[in-house]
Write a protein that holds these residues in place. Sequence first.
Motif, short mmCIF file in Angstrom:
data_model
loop_
_atom_site.label_atom_id
_atom_site.label_comp_id
_atom_site.label_asym_id
_atom_site.label_seq_id
_atom_site.Cartn_x
_atom_site.Cartn_y
_atom_site.Cartn_z
N LEU A 9 -7.97 28.97 -10.97
CA LEU A 9 -8.12 29.41 -12.35
C LEU A 9 -8.10 28.24 -13.32
CD1 LEU A 9 -5.86 32.61 -12.34
CD2 LEU A 9 -8.36 32.50 -12.31
N ALA A 10 -7.40 27.17 -12.97
CA ALA A 10 -7.38 25.98 -13.83
C ALA A 10 -8.75 25.32 -13.89
CB ALA A 10 -6.33 24.99 -13.33
N VAL A 11 -9.42 25.24 -12.75
CA VAL A 11 -10.75 24.64 -12.71
C VAL A 11 -11.73 25.44 -13.55
CG1 VAL A 11 -12.67 24.05 -11.18
CG2 VAL A 11 -10.34 23.58 -10.46
N ARG A 12 -11.50 26.73 -13.66
CA ARG A 12 -12.40 27.61 -14.42
C ARG A 12 -12.34 27.32 -15.92
NH1 ARG A 12 -14.72 29.75 -17.67
NH2 ARG A 12 -15.29 31.94 -18.00
N GLN A 13 -11.23 26.76 -16.44
CA GLN A 13 -11.01 26.63 -17.88
C GLN A 13 -11.70 25.39 -18.45
OE1 GLN A 13 -9.47 29.26 -19.15
NE2 GLN A 13 -9.17 29.97 -17.03
N ASN A 53 -18.21 33.12 -11.91
CA ASN A 53 -19.00 34.24 -11.39
C ASN A 53 -18.16 35.14 -10.49
OD1 ASN A 53 -21.29 33.31 -12.70
ND2 ASN A 53 -21.95 32.06 -10.95
N VAL A 54 -17.30 34.53 -9.69
CA VAL A 54 -16.43 35.33 -8.81
C VAL A 54 -15.48 36.19 -9.65
CG1 VAL A 54 -14.61 35.22 -7.08
CG2 VAL A 54 -16.61 33.73 -6.88
N LEU A 55 -14.89 35.58 -10.67
CA LEU A 55 -13.97 36.33 -11.52
C LEU A 55 -14.69 37.45 -12.27
CD1 LEU A 55 -11.81 33.43 -13.01
CD2 LEU A 55 -11.17 35.04 -11.22
N ALA A 56 -15.93 37.17 -12.71
CA ALA A 56 -16.69 38.22 -13.39
C ALA A 56 -17.01 39.37 -12.44
CB ALA A 56 -17.98 37.62 -13.95
N ALA A 57 -17.27 39.04 -11.17
CA ALA A 57 -17.55 40.09 -10.19
C ALA A 57 -16.31 40.92 -9.90
CB ALA A 57 -18.09 39.47 -8.90
N ILE A 58 -15.16 40.26 -9.86
CA ILE A 58 -13.90 41.00 -9.63
C ILE A 58 -13.57 41.87 -10.82
CG2 ILE A 58 -11.41 40.75 -9.28
CD1 ILE A 58 -12.00 38.18 -7.73
N GLY A 59 -13.72 41.31 -12.01
CA GLY A 59 -13.50 42.08 -13.24
C GLY A 59 -12.03 42.26 -13.57
N TRP A 60 -11.40 43.20 -12.91
CA TRP A 60 -10.01 43.54 -13.23
C TRP A 60 -9.08 42.43 -12.78
CZ3 TRP A 60 -5.33 44.28 -10.89
CH2 TRP A 60 -4.37 45.01 -11.63
N GLY A 61 -8.01 42.22 -13.54
CA GLY A 61 -7.02 41.22 -13.19
C GLY A 61 -5.65 41.63 -13.69
N PRO A 62 -4.61 40.88 -13.33
CA PRO A 62 -3.25 41.24 -13.77
C PRO A 62 -3.08 41.29 -15.28
CG PRO A 62 -3.18 39.62 -12.00
CD PRO A 62 -4.60 39.74 -12.41
N ASP A 63 -3.79 40.42 -16.00
CA ASP A 63 -3.66 40.42 -17.46
C ASP A 63 -4.19 41.72 -18.05
OD1 ASP A 63 -2.95 39.24 -19.92
OD2 ASP A 63 -5.04 38.72 -20.28
N LEU A 119 -18.45 23.95 -9.69
CA LEU A 119 -17.29 24.69 -9.21
C LEU A 119 -16.77 25.65 -10.28
CD1 LEU A 119 -15.34 24.98 -6.81
CD2 LEU A 119 -13.94 23.17 -7.81
N ARG A 120 -16.79 25.18 -11.52
CA ARG A 120 -16.35 26.04 -12.63
C ARG A 120 -17.25 27.27 -12.75
NH1 ARG A 120 -17.00 22.67 -16.63
NH2 ARG A 120 -14.93 21.76 -16.38
N GLY A 121 -18.56 27.08 -12.63
CA GLY A 121 -19.49 28.19 -12.72
C GLY A 121 -19.31 29.18 -11.58
N THR A 122 -19.08 28.65 -10.37
CA THR A 122 -18.89 29.54 -9.22
C THR A 122 -17.64 30.40 -9.38
OG1 THR A 122 -19.96 27.91 -7.76
CG2 THR A 122 -18.57 29.60 -6.72
#
Length: 780
Positions: A283-287, A522-532, A516-519
């Motif tokens: 998640l850090a790499v994503r930011q 995309n994975v997080l967008a596909a998952i959608g739901w998260g703890p937050d 890597l950030r883009g990948t």
Amino acid sequence: MMLLPFIAALFAPFLVRQLKQNAAWVLAAAPAAIFIYMLAHLGAVSAGETITGGFAWIPSIGVDFSWYIDGLSLTFALLISGIGTLIVIYAGGYLKGHPQLGRFLSFILLFMGAMLGLVLADNFLTLFVYWELTSITSFLLIGFDHTREASRRAALQALIVTGGGGLLLLAGLLLVWNVTGIGSMSELLASGDVMRDSPYYLAALILVLGGAFTKSAQFPLHFWLPNAMEAPTPVSAYLHSATMVKAGVYLLMRLNPAFGDTVAWETILPVFGGTTLIVGTLLAVRQTDLKLMLAYTTVSSLGLLVMLTGLGSEHAIEAAVLYLVAHSLFKGCLFMVAGTIDHEAGTRDVTRLGGLRAAMPITFAAALAAAISMAGLPPFFGFLAKEEIYYALWATNPWALTFTLVAIVGNALMLVIGFAVALKPFLGSPVQTPKHAHEGPVMLWLGPVVLASAGLLAALLSGFVHAGISTPMASAVAGEATPVSISLIPSIGMPLFLSILTVAVGIGAYLAADQLRGTIANVLAAIGWGPDRGFDQFMRGLVRFSFRVTVLLQPGRLDFYVKVTFAFIALALLLPMVLFDELPQWPAWPSDIRFHELAIIGIGILGLFAVIVAKDRVTAIVSLGIQGFAVALIFMLFGAPDLSFTQFMVETLSVVILALVMTRLRLNASDYRPTGERIVSGAIAIAGGLAFTLYLLKVTQGTLDMRLTEFFNEFSRPIAHGANIVNVILVDFRGTDTLGEIAVVTIAGLAILALLRVRTRQRPRPADAPIAPRTADGEA
């Protein structure tokens, strides 16, 4: 010394009004004094001594306000006070000119005091008080900019998550206290296998882990920590480096000698810690926000510390100790660097930054030094920590190989983030930023330079650091002597090869960071739901559930509240007697009962009948007074004239006041109720009366305990100097109780007076005006 931050917090607003941002230099003297004081204990603690003290706080239940200083608590106290000194100075420069600087410095000092108390506390309840105080003060700091909705949400989220974990911790500590009879950490650490051998061990462990995992943001409860970046950067730098988020790690390290070395401990902690390590770094790499990048790596670092603590081997504990110190130094530095960039350039977005090296050379040097330590490269203290991690993890069994791979991936991605923060804003061609970038004042760069230099000196002087810090701390965590000896000179072997592999993987990931950030995005967008998002859904569901419960239980009808209250009182009295076969024996009718006694009973029955058959409210109120007068006569016959007189006065006043109120309020003369409602009300009344009758019979059939009577007889005159025991009881022995009763009566009287005055001031209704229809209970 534990009170010094609280005292400084008290004077912070006043000093800021007088000295503006320069007040930070004066206030920083408080944590600096604590640092020096704690440093003076370094020799004794490194020699194996422990320092204890305190006083009885609540002696009736064995609660002491006590402290316990060993290698673990001393190291934390040094980090909290040392880094806290730099944070206070940094805050003065960062919030220069802010109208609420005094309030902010007061909050940060309160937070510092709470964290110091937590790591030094010995008694369980003292520790819990400070534990919750860190949650409260962090709530104030995270929500400091309370005009922004995002800040309010982040503060509330942190408070709910960590506060809920605090309740679990309290339950766990109370369970340990109840099982072992031990109420302090020092005694628990010396108890050996008492807790591990207990059948309640697993329950206590889960409760304690609930508190530790919420505080130290372990997956899936990690979401509150990145959201806490809504706080000003000095809060982020302090919270992530040396204080609140490491409170859970501190607790696990503290309890390792008593709870560790079990299958549950060595399974739950490594699994959750390893998962948190990987999730946090990905998640850090994503930011692209510098603070969020660092925040998620804090999550991953906490996971690494939990994983190492759970593995529990000698090298794992040494690695955890080294990494905790190294992380405090480089993470505090990098957060302050991120704040300085934002303060001087006007943005924290790494994609909008570049070429700041010439404009901010001191900040760049500090950032680069901290990033090298975060990457685990020599000659910084982070290198020693990373080498010891691989010493601890490497083995050929599948369990060890799994966590070795987790550590390699996590450390490699932390290298990516460290150098992304330290290089990308400073290298390359200059980029147009919202503000004209330039080097910040000394208050902004002093902290990063000191912490970066400390990371270098700690590695170069590792022998002295190990003797004073690492070895005493590792020994405290392990519960036995655990010398730390690693140095900057690496040994040729698998740990070194794994370290080189980590650097190689990290460099490759750094070069491919954008892809890597883009990948990951995309994975997080596909998952959608998260703890937050799940937290928001949980809170919305909780609000809906609370609303429905409130509508059900709080319909706004006084008669409903009375029915429910008396129904539950009847159940609370009757059920235990029925279920546990505690019903009283029905007393025999006395053969020597006298005529006047029968007359009093008859008066009571007549009064009851009069209340039931009364046609209007005033008659019912007057008839109800007959019951009170009958009770007063009973008191008089059985030798209690003072109680009898009181009862006569209370009943007389009650009847007069109620009758007066009823005549002044616009209510129907009678209280009509449908037959079904009468049946329900009558059943509840009969059940309540029966319950109290059976309960009083059971009490009177028991053995009369005269100890309280004997106490009052013996001490009323010598202690309270009164011969009338009843008066002494009311005025002295239960004086506060009596004062409360007087206050209740006074408030009720004032409320009645206000109600009557409001009704009196209302405009009179014309004689020919129609009367509004009324409900069953007489309300218009």
